[in-house]
Every structure is written in C-alpha cells, then in structure tokens.
Design a protein around this motif. Structure first.
Motif, PDB file in Angstrom:
ATOM      1  N   LEU A  11      57.249   8.317  26.162  1.00 19.63           N
ATOM      2  CA  LEU A  11      57.047   9.514  25.359  1.00 19.63           C
ATOM      3  C   LEU A  11      55.854   9.332  24.423  1.00 19.63           C
ATOM      4  CD1 LEU A  11      57.940  12.295  24.500  1.00 19.63           C
ATOM      5  CD2 LEU A  11      59.534  11.227  22.885  1.00 19.63           C
ATOM      6  N   LEU A  12      55.673   8.169  23.866  1.00 20.36           N
ATOM      7  CA  LEU A  12      54.556   7.901  22.975  1.00 20.36           C
ATOM      8  C   LEU A  12      53.228   8.057  23.712  1.00 20.36           C
ATOM      9  CD1 LEU A  12      53.537   7.024  20.213  1.00 20.36           C
ATOM     10  CD2 LEU A  12      53.743   4.648  20.976  1.00 20.36           C
ATOM     11  N   GLU A  13      53.133   7.580  24.921  1.00 21.16           N
ATOM     12  CA  GLU A  13      51.905   7.717  25.695  1.00 21.16           C
ATOM     13  C   GLU A  13      51.602   9.187  26.002  1.00 21.16           C
ATOM     14  OE1 GLU A  13      51.872   3.522  28.186  1.00 21.16           O
ATOM     15  OE2 GLU A  13      53.118   5.186  28.893  1.00 21.16           O
ATOM     16  N   VAL A  14      52.603   9.961  26.296  1.00 20.41           N
ATOM     17  CA  VAL A  14      52.419  11.384  26.572  1.00 20.41           C
ATOM     18  C   VAL A  14      51.957  12.110  25.316  1.00 20.41           C
ATOM     19  CG1 VAL A  14      53.623  13.515  27.211  1.00 20.41           C
ATOM     20  CG2 VAL A  14      54.047  11.419  28.490  1.00 20.41           C
ATOM     21  N   VAL A  15      52.547  11.802  24.178  1.00 15.69           N
ATOM     22  CA  VAL A  15      52.155  12.444  22.916  1.00 15.69           C
ATOM     23  C   VAL A  15      50.711  12.099  22.573  1.00 15.69           C
ATOM     24  CG1 VAL A  15      52.582  12.447  20.428  1.00 15.69           C
ATOM     25  CG2 VAL A  15      54.498  12.628  22.011  1.00 15.69           C
ATOM     26  N   ILE A  16      50.319  10.844  22.738  1.00  9.83           N
ATOM     27  CA  ILE A  16      48.943  10.433  22.448  1.00  9.83           C
ATOM     28  C   ILE A  16      47.971  11.133  23.391  1.00  9.83           C
ATOM     29  CG2 ILE A  16      47.328   8.482  22.517  1.00  9.83           C
ATOM     30  CD1 ILE A  16      49.622   6.738  21.439  1.00  9.83           C
ATOM     31  N   ALA A  17      48.275  11.203  24.655  1.00 11.39           N
ATOM     32  CA  ALA A  17      47.396  11.870  25.624  1.00 11.39           C
ATOM     33  C   ALA A  17      47.270  13.361  25.299  1.00 11.39           C
ATOM     34  CB  ALA A  17      47.938  11.668  27.036  1.00 11.39           C
ATOM     35  N   THR A  18      48.383  13.986  24.910  1.00 15.59           N
ATOM     36  CA  THR A  18      48.347  15.401  24.551  1.00 15.59           C
ATOM     37  C   THR A  18      47.501  15.622  23.302  1.00 15.59           C
ATOM     38  OG1 THR A  18      50.555  15.678  25.500  1.00 15.59           O
ATOM     39  CG2 THR A  18      49.781  17.404  24.019  1.00 15.59           C
ATOM     40  N   ALA A  19      47.610  14.743  22.321  1.00 16.52           N
ATOM     41  CA  ALA A  19      46.811  14.855  21.096  1.00 16.52           C
ATOM     42  C   ALA A  19      45.323  14.688  21.408  1.00 16.52           C
ATOM     43  CB  ALA A  19      47.263  13.813  20.076  1.00 16.52           C
ATOM     44  N   ILE A  20      44.981  13.753  22.264  1.00 15.47           N
ATOM     45  CA  ILE A  20      43.578  13.562  22.646  1.00 15.47           C
ATOM     46  C   ILE A  20      43.057  14.796  23.374  1.00 15.47           C
ATOM     47  CG2 ILE A  20      42.039  12.245  24.168  1.00 15.47           C
ATOM     48  CD1 ILE A  20      43.736   9.751  23.455  1.00 15.47           C
ATOM     49  N   LEU A  21      43.845  15.351  24.262  1.00 20.35           N
ATOM     50  CA  LEU A  21      43.453  16.552  24.997  1.00 20.35           C
ATOM     51  C   LEU A  21      43.273  17.742  24.055  1.00 20.35           C
ATOM     52  CD1 LEU A  21      42.921  17.750  27.810  1.00 20.35           C
ATOM     53  CD2 LEU A  21      45.359  18.329  27.904  1.00 20.35           C
ATOM     54  N   ALA A  22      44.196  17.914  23.113  1.00 23.64           N
ATOM     55  CA  ALA A  22      44.091  19.019  22.153  1.00 23.64           C
ATOM     56  C   ALA A  22      42.854  18.844  21.264  1.00 23.64           C
ATOM     57  CB  ALA A  22      45.355  19.091  21.292  1.00 23.64           C
ATOM     58  N   GLY A  23      42.578  17.632  20.829  1.00 27.97           N
ATOM     59  CA  GLY A  23      41.384  17.372  20.026  1.00 27.97           C
ATOM     60  C   GLY A  23      40.107  17.669  20.810  1.00 27.97           C
ATOM     61  N   SER A  24      40.101  17.309  22.079  1.00 25.33           N
ATOM     62  CA  SER A  24      38.943  17.595  22.925  1.00 25.33           C
ATOM     63  C   SER A  24      38.722  19.088  23.060  1.00 25.33           C
ATOM     64  CB  SER A  24      39.128  16.973  24.311  1.00 25.33           C
ATOM     65  OG  SER A  24      39.259  15.583  24.215  1.00 25.33           O
ATOM     66  N   PHE A  25      39.796  19.857  23.245  1.00 29.31           N
ATOM     67  CA  PHE A  25      39.667  21.311  23.343  1.00 29.31           C
ATOM     68  C   PHE A  25      39.167  21.914  22.037  1.00 29.31           C
ATOM     69  CE2 PHE A  25      42.878  21.499  26.994  1.00 29.31           C
ATOM     70  CZ  PHE A  25      41.877  21.681  27.935  1.00 29.31           C
ATOM     71  N   ALA A  26      39.616  21.376  20.903  1.00 30.31           N
ATOM     72  CA  ALA A  26      39.160  21.890  19.612  1.00 30.31           C
ATOM     73  C   ALA A  26      37.661  21.642  19.425  1.00 30.31           C
ATOM     74  CB  ALA A  26      39.954  21.233  18.474  1.00 30.31           C
ATOM     75  N   VAL A  27      37.188  20.470  19.779  1.00 31.80           N
ATOM     76  CA  VAL A  27      35.764  20.162  19.668  1.00 31.80           C
ATOM     77  C   VAL A  27      34.958  21.030  20.621  1.00 31.80           C
ATOM     78  CG1 VAL A  27      34.036  18.363  20.118  1.00 31.80           C
ATOM     79  CG2 VAL A  27      36.103  17.804  18.836  1.00 31.80           C
ATOM     80  N   LEU A  28      35.436  21.194  21.842  1.00 31.58           N
ATOM     81  CA  LEU A  28      34.747  22.033  22.820  1.00 31.58           C
ATOM     82  C   LEU A  28      34.686  23.485  22.345  1.00 31.58           C
ATOM     83  CD1 LEU A  28      33.398  22.147  25.585  1.00 31.58           C
ATOM     84  CD2 LEU A  28      35.636  22.592  26.571  1.00 31.58           C
ATOM     85  N   GLY A  29      35.770  23.994  21.787  1.00 34.04           N
ATOM     86  CA  GLY A  29      35.775  25.357  21.251  1.00 34.04           C
ATOM     87  C   GLY A  29      34.780  25.520  20.115  1.00 34.04           C
ATOM     88  N   SER A  30      34.695  24.529  19.246  1.00 37.42           N
ATOM     89  CA  SER A  30      33.739  24.566  18.140  1.00 37.42           C
ATOM     90  C   SER A  30      32.302  24.572  18.661  1.00 37.42           C
ATOM     91  CB  SER A  30      33.968  23.364  17.225  1.00 37.42           C
ATOM     92  OG  SER A  30      32.993  23.311  16.226  1.00 37.42           O
ATOM     93  N   LEU A  31      32.027  23.763  19.672  1.00 35.06           N
ATOM     94  CA  LEU A  31      30.679  23.735  20.257  1.00 35.06           C
ATOM     95  C   LEU A  31      30.334  25.076  20.907  1.00 35.06           C
ATOM     96  CD1 LEU A  31      30.586  20.189  21.883  1.00 35.06           C
ATOM     97  CD2 LEU A  31      29.296  20.988  19.911  1.00 35.06           C
ATOM     98  N   LEU A  32      31.278  25.670  21.600  1.00 39.75           N
ATOM     99  CA  LEU A  32      31.019  26.962  22.237  1.00 39.75           C
ATOM    100  C   LEU A  32      30.770  28.051  21.200  1.00 39.75           C
ATOM    101  CD1 LEU A  32      33.576  26.911  25.189  1.00 39.75           C
ATOM    102  CD2 LEU A  32      31.088  26.703  25.304  1.00 39.75           C
ATOM    103  N   GLU A  33      31.487  28.027  20.095  1.00 33.59           N
ATOM    104  CA  GLU A  33      31.268  29.007  19.032  1.00 33.59           C
ATOM    105  C   GLU A  33      29.888  28.822  18.401  1.00 33.59           C
ATOM    106  OE1 GLU A  33      31.762  32.110  16.326  1.00 33.59           O
ATOM    107  OE2 GLU A  33      32.706  31.645  18.234  1.00 33.59           O
ATOM    108  N   SER A  34      29.488  27.579  18.174  1.00 32.64           N
ATOM    109  CA  SER A  34      28.159  27.315  17.632  1.00 32.64           C
ATOM    110  C   SER A  34      27.073  27.808  18.584  1.00 32.64           C
ATOM    111  CB  SER A  34      27.967  25.819  17.384  1.00 32.64           C
ATOM    112  OG  SER A  34      28.843  25.365  16.396  1.00 32.64           O
ATOM    113  N   ALA A  35      27.266  27.606  19.867  1.00 31.30           N
ATOM    114  CA  ALA A  35      26.295  28.080  20.865  1.00 31.30           C
ATOM    115  C   ALA A  35      26.230  29.599  20.875  1.00 31.30           C
ATOM    116  CB  ALA A  35      26.661  27.549  22.237  1.00 31.30           C
ATOM    117  N   ARG A  36      27.355  30.265  20.730  1.00 29.99           N
ATOM    118  CA  ARG A  36      27.375  31.726  20.712  1.00 29.99           C
ATOM    119  C   ARG A  36      26.630  32.263  19.498  1.00 29.99           C
ATOM    120  NH1 ARG A  36      29.415  35.758  18.203  1.00 29.99           N
ATOM    121  NH2 ARG A  36      30.632  34.474  16.803  1.00 29.99           N
TER     122      ARG A  36
END
Length: 133
Positions: A11-36
């Motif tokens: 369960l700990l590995e799944v939670v860590i992987a999910t947190a990394i994935l969510a952080g990646s999406f947040a950074v990607l969303g921020s970059l896309l907004e800056s580009a827009r």
C-alpha cells in the motif's frame, strides 16, 4: 507463505506512486497554463504591432490628421486603445510621430502595449499661391 514469496505492491508503494503521478500532472498543468498565457500575450502583441503600423500608415497617407491624440478607442473597439504623440526634431520639416497601441481585458489589465516611432516629412507652410516649395 513468507514475505519473500508475496508478489505485488504494498500500500505504501501505491500511495507513493500515486503522489508522484499527481505531482507530475500538477506541474504539467502549470506548464500548459503558462504556455497558454504566453501564446495569448504574443497574439495580442502581434496584433498591437499591426494596428500601430496601420495607424502610422494612415497618418503618412493623410487619412488621419497629423495631430496628437490621447486614449482613443481603436475602430470603436473598447478593449483596443491608441495614442499619437508628436515631437519636433532638429530639422524643421521632420516631425517625430510616436504611436502607442494597447489591449486591455475586461478587468482593465493590459495584455499588450506597443509603441512605434517614425519621423515624418511635413512640408513647410504653403505660400498664398498654394504651391509648396
């Protein structure tokens, strides 16, 4: 069954992987907004340059009077405004014309602000006969 025989993720590995994935999406969303935002600003700046060049061309052609104006709506569009400034130069037949065009959004925030300057030949006052020398 021992711990080594188990397959799968904890369960700990799944939670860590999910947190990394969510952080990646947040950074990607921020970059896309800056580009827009950058794309929108570039589009407005290009249009402001085009409008400023058009105004200078109209002043050169005599379509618009060669006089200073302050905060005029461009072609009746309230979000686009322009100013024309005139200044004397060291030569009496040259006038420095500065055209400033800007775009403001509905909140009044300026998205683009462009100034173009050009020296225009202004013939001396004509004589009584109407001839220009």
């Amino acid at each position: 069954m021992t711990r080594r025989d188990r397959r799968g993720l904890t369960l700990l590995e799944v939670v860590i992987a999910t947190a990394i994935l969510a952080g990646s999406f947040a950074v990607l969303g921020s970059l896309l907004e800056s580009a827009r935002v950058a794309s929108t600003r570039a589009r407005y700046e290009l249009e402001a340059v085009t409008r400023a060049e058009s105004l200078i061309d109209e002043l050169v052609a005599g379509v618009l009077p060669l006089e200073a104006v302050d905060r005029v709506a461009y072609d009746g569009e309230p979000q686009w405004s322009y100013e024309v400034g005139l200044a004397e130069t060291e030569f009496e037949t040259l006038t420095l014309v500065v055209v400033r065009v800007w775009h403001a959004d509905a909140r009044g925030t300026v998205d683009a602000d462009v100034s173009l300057a050009r020296q225009l030949f202004v013939p001396p006052e004509s004589s009584e006969s109407g001839l220009v020398f």
